[in-house]
Design an enzyme around this catalytic site. Structure first.
Site, PDB file in Angstrom:
ATOM      1  CG  ASP A  76      -1.976   1.139   1.113  1.00  0.00           C
ATOM      2  OD1 ASP A  76      -1.757   2.092   0.329  1.00  0.00           O
ATOM      3  OD2 ASP A  76      -2.988   1.068   1.815  1.00  0.00           O
ATOM      4  CG  HIS A 103      -0.886   5.648   4.705  1.00  0.00           C
ATOM      5  ND1 HIS A 103      -1.816   5.953   5.673  1.00  0.00           N
ATOM      6  CD2 HIS A 103      -1.574   5.093   3.677  1.00  0.00           C
ATOM      7  CE1 HIS A 103      -3.012   5.584   5.254  1.00  0.00           C
ATOM      8  NE2 HIS A 103      -2.889   5.070   4.059  1.00  0.00           N
ATOM      9  CB  ILE A 123      -2.890   9.059   9.136  1.00  0.00           C
ATOM     10  CG1 ILE A 123      -3.448   8.659   7.763  1.00  0.00           C
ATOM     11  CG2 ILE A 123      -3.226  10.511   9.451  1.00  0.00           C
ATOM     12  CD1 ILE A 123      -4.968   8.737   7.657  1.00  0.00           C
ATOM     13  N   GLY A 147      -5.041   2.339   7.803  1.00  0.00           N
ATOM     14  CA  GLY A 147      -6.113   1.697   8.553  1.00  0.00           C
ATOM     15  C   GLY A 147      -5.917   0.199   8.646  1.00  0.00           C
TER      16      GLY A 147
END
Length: 301
Positions: free
Chosen positions: A193, A198, A213, A216
């Site tokens: 990913d 991120h 961040i 998830g």
């Protein structure tokens, strides 16, 4: 029209043939924090996730990322009937159900379709469902996920269901805390990913965040691993399914607190931020979170 539900709902995405090795499994487990605590280097419970041996077991959440594990480009959003911007997308929810322990290496085909599209007014929710099978057609696992697309609602579609899975009104049966490392997102992005949200501060700012961040799905894997350790003695083969709604964000360097309730055959879980900052303490991470369990304890196919 950015989203056309008449074209999207029921549309099939190109099937994907993929393979994985024990090295991929080990990297994934490291990416979600396995082996990070003092003493884990010699702890048999931790080594079942971090040592390439006959004892290596695969956390079911690996099945979510296995099809795209070797992708090095940011995720594409080429969905029929959906013209959307990656910067407007957040992961809404994720579920996986496994048909047996995931092998430590193998090859499979995943077939995915757009199952539902919901109009939430200020946003749209797109639900995808994928089934992974062996080359012979034997089922391995089924995934179901939703993405939340900000600013793309109002197209006149159905709003969709609003359900919740509350935790029991009693003290949890077990608790844990995991300290997210500053480099956690940079390590986890090697699991397929490469969304710049991120890793790239400028992209994160464009998306409305003060800094990158955590993925998830990294939080998702961390919570599954911790809950499995808390109430299943770390035996990943006893997890038949795992689902959660992404209720908030995690910044690298924060601590995730995990509370678990044994409600056989489910384990209900609540995950939130534990922080000295009052503005962040108690902020939700995962909601409507559960493990479906089985008594099996077997070897992978």
């Amino acid at each position: 029209m950015p989203i056309d539900p008449t074209k999207a709902i029921g549309a099939s995405l190109p099937s994907r043939t993929f393979s994985w090795t024990s090295s991929d499994v080990l990297l994934y487990h490291l990416g979600i924090g396995a082996g990070s605590r003092p003493g884990d280097a010699t702890d048999p419970a931790a080594l079942r996730y971090t040592l390439d041996s006959e004892a290596l077991t695969v956390l079911p959440s690996f099945g979510v990322v296995a099809p795209t594990f070797h992708v090095t480009e940011p995720p594409a959003l080429d969905l029929p009937g959906c013209d959307i911007d990656l910067a407007s997308v957040l992961h809404g929810s994720q579920e996986i159900r496994v048909d047996g322990p995931i092998p430590t290496s193998g090859e499979a085909v995943v077939s995915t379709r757009i199952a539902e599209v919901w109009d939430k007014g200020k946003a749209a929710v797109i639900v995808q469902e994928g089934v992974a099978t062996t080359a012979a057609g034997d089922p391995l696992w089924t995934v179901r996920s939703s993405i939340f697309v900000r600013g793309e609602g109002g197209f006149g579609g159905e709003r969709g269901p609003s359900t919740s899975l509350p935790v029991p009104d009693r003290a949890p049966d077990a608790v844990a805390a995991y300290d997210v490392t500053e480099q956690q997102a940079l390590l986890y992005r090697l699991c397929g990913d490469r969304n710049p949200l991120h890793a790239d501060p400028a992209f994160a700012a464009k998306a409305g965040f003060p800094k990158p961040i955590l993925h998830g799905l990294c939080s998702y894997g961390i919570v599954l691993r911790e809950a499995t350790a808390l109430l299943l003695d770390g035996d990943a083969t006893r997890v038949a399914g795992f689902g959660a709604r992404f209720a908030g964000i995690v910044f690298p360097g924060e601590t995730i607190s995990i509370e678990a309730w044994d409600e056989e055959p489910k384990i209900l879980v609540r995950a939130a931020i534990s922080s000295p900052d009052p503005a962040r303490h108690g902020a939700p991470v995962l909601a409507d979170c559960y493990l479906e369990t089985t008594e099996r304890s077997g070897e992978a196919r």
